[in-house]
Design an enzyme around this catalytic site. Structure first.
Site, PDB file in Angstrom:
ATOM      1  N   PRO A   9       0.792  -1.230   0.000  1.00 13.99           N
ATOM      2  CG  PRO A   9      -0.155  -1.135   2.118  1.00 13.99           C
ATOM      3  CD  PRO A   9       0.513  -2.078   1.161  1.00 13.99           C
ATOM      4  CG  ASN A  10      -0.259   4.304   1.247  1.00 17.06           C
ATOM      5  OD1 ASN A  10      -1.238   4.827   0.726  1.00 17.06           O
ATOM      6  ND2 ASN A  10      -0.296   3.750   2.446  1.00 17.06           N
ATOM      7  NE  ARG A  17       3.997   6.519   1.602  1.00 15.05           N
ATOM      8  CZ  ARG A  17       4.262   5.312   2.037  1.00 15.05           C
ATOM      9  NH1 ARG A  17       4.771   4.403   1.234  1.00 15.05           N
ATOM     10  NH2 ARG A  17       3.996   4.988   3.276  1.00 15.05           N
ATOM     11  CE1 TYR A  22       9.021   4.946   2.882  1.00 12.84           C
ATOM     12  CE2 TYR A  22       7.377   6.696   2.968  1.00 12.84           C
ATOM     13  CZ  TYR A  22       7.939   5.540   3.503  1.00 12.84           C
ATOM     14  OH  TYR A  22       7.424   4.992   4.650  1.00 12.84           O
ATOM     15  CG  ASN A  71       8.367  -2.133   0.394  1.00  9.61           C
ATOM     16  OD1 ASN A  71       7.813  -2.280   1.484  1.00  9.61           O
ATOM     17  ND2 ASN A  71       8.984  -1.018   0.043  1.00  9.61           N
ATOM     18  CB  ALA A  74       1.310   0.012   6.105  1.00 14.94           C
ATOM     19  CG  HIS A  77       5.014  -2.509  10.024  1.00 11.31           C
ATOM     20  ND1 HIS A  77       6.329  -2.913  10.082  1.00 11.31           N
ATOM     21  CD2 HIS A  77       4.985  -1.447   9.156  1.00 11.31           C
ATOM     22  CE1 HIS A  77       7.061  -2.113   9.307  1.00 11.31           C
ATOM     23  NE2 HIS A  77       6.272  -1.226   8.737  1.00 11.31           N
ATOM     24  CD  GLU A  95      10.684  -7.719   5.836  1.00  5.98           C
ATOM     25  OE1 GLU A  95      10.987  -8.815   6.368  1.00  5.98           O
ATOM     26  OE2 GLU A  95      10.227  -6.755   6.470  1.00  5.98           O
ATOM     27  CG  HIS A  97      11.060  -2.501   4.597  1.00  5.52           C
ATOM     28  ND1 HIS A  97       9.693  -2.426   4.496  1.00  5.52           N
ATOM     29  CD2 HIS A  97      11.337  -3.690   5.186  1.00  5.52           C
ATOM     30  CE1 HIS A  97       9.160  -3.514   5.018  1.00  5.52           C
ATOM     31  NE2 HIS A  97      10.129  -4.305   5.434  1.00  5.52           N
ATOM     32  CB  ILE A  98      12.186   2.738   0.430  1.00  2.96           C
ATOM     33  CG1 ILE A  98      11.611   2.032  -0.809  1.00  2.96           C
ATOM     34  CG2 ILE A  98      12.877   4.054   0.060  1.00  2.96           C
ATOM     35  CD1 ILE A  98      10.375   2.701  -1.381  1.00  2.96           C
ATOM     36  CB  SER A  99      12.538   4.095   5.294  1.00  4.96           C
ATOM     37  OG  SER A  99      11.473   3.253   5.709  1.00  4.96           O
ATOM     38  NE  ARG A 104       9.986   5.519   8.861  1.00  5.17           N
ATOM     39  CZ  ARG A 104       9.054   5.396   7.905  1.00  5.17           C
ATOM     40  NH1 ARG A 104       9.224   4.519   6.930  1.00  5.17           N
ATOM     41  NH2 ARG A 104       7.980   6.149   7.925  1.00  5.17           N
TER      42      ARG A 104
HETATM   43  C1  DQA Z   1       8.214   0.906   3.891  1.00  3.37           C
HETATM   44  C2  DQA Z   1       8.265   1.088   5.414  1.00  3.37           C
HETATM   45  C3  DQA Z   1       6.895   0.864   6.039  1.00  3.37           C
HETATM   46  O1  DQA Z   1       6.962   1.028   7.440  1.00  3.37           O
HETATM   47  C4  DQA Z   1       5.907   1.864   5.492  1.00  3.37           C
HETATM   48  O2  DQA Z   1       4.614   1.602   5.998  1.00  3.37           O
HETATM   49  C5  DQA Z   1       5.887   1.911   4.005  1.00  3.37           C
HETATM   50  C6  DQA Z   1       7.149   1.795   3.267  1.00  3.37           C
HETATM   51  C7  DQA Z   1       9.551   1.239   3.220  1.00  3.37           C
HETATM   52  O3  DQA Z   1       9.730   0.820   2.079  1.00  3.37           O
HETATM   53  O4  DQA Z   1      10.390   1.913   3.809  1.00  3.37           O
HETATM   54  O5  DQA Z   1       4.850   2.154   3.399  1.00  3.37           O
HETATM   55  O6  DQA Z   1       7.911  -0.453   3.619  1.00  3.37           O
END
Ligand code: DQA
Length: 138
Positions: A9-10, A17, A22, A71, A74, A77, A95, A97-99, A104
């Site tokens: 999502p997102n 965003r 990101y 990825n 959200a 989690h 798995e 993640h960008i961040s 965090r």
């Molecule tokens: C994310 C980290 C997640 O916590 C967050 O909800 C995202 C992006 C990342 O790629 O850093 O939507 O997966």
């Protein structure tokens, strides 16, 4: 070699965003870069904001592809269902993640994907996907 990339999502809003977190690049442009650099790989790309659609795709790719780069955003989690889907398939899942989720908020430190993933790469921006790809190619 067939590799699937699944974004949750997102992540359809990448580039627009929270760019400080990101980045400014949309995922399609980045995917084109990967496709032109790794010509030996056949890529499938899927993004959804809907948990069940992501589970459907994990099941679909999970018996035929050589690797899945996921990825789950959200849902990482929160989703027991995505964790169970990864357990149910044969294809290795990386798995990404960008961040750096561990740098965090505490709720982002929990992942239902990590215990069932082959490996986890986080914090390198879009390069996290490329590092995951390199691990699958090797
Ligand atoms: C994310 C980290 C997640 O916590 C967050 O909800 C995202 C992006 C990342 O790629 O850093 O939507 O997966």
């Amino acid at each position: 070699m067939r590799i699937a990339i699944i974004n949750g999502p997102n992540l359809n809003l990448l580039g627009k965003r929270e760019p400080d977190l990101y980045g400014n690049t949309d995922f399609e442009s980045f995917l084109n870069h990967l496709k032109s650099k790794y010509t030996q790989v056949t890529f499938s790309y899927f993004q959804s904001n809907i948990e069940g659609e992501i589970i459907d795709k994990i099941q679909e790719f999970g018996f035929e592809y050589d690797g899945i780069i996921l990825n789950a955003a959200a849902y990482t989690h929160t989703s027991v269902g995505i964790g169970d889907a990864i357990k149910a398939i044969k294809t290795p899942v990386i798995e990404v993640h960008i961040s750096n989720i561990w740098a965090r908020e505490p709720f982002r430190h929990q992942s239902y994907v990590s215990p069932v993933a082959k490996g986890v790469i986080a914090g390198f921006g879009l390069m996290s996907y490329e590092l995951a790809l390199m691990s699958l190619i090797n």
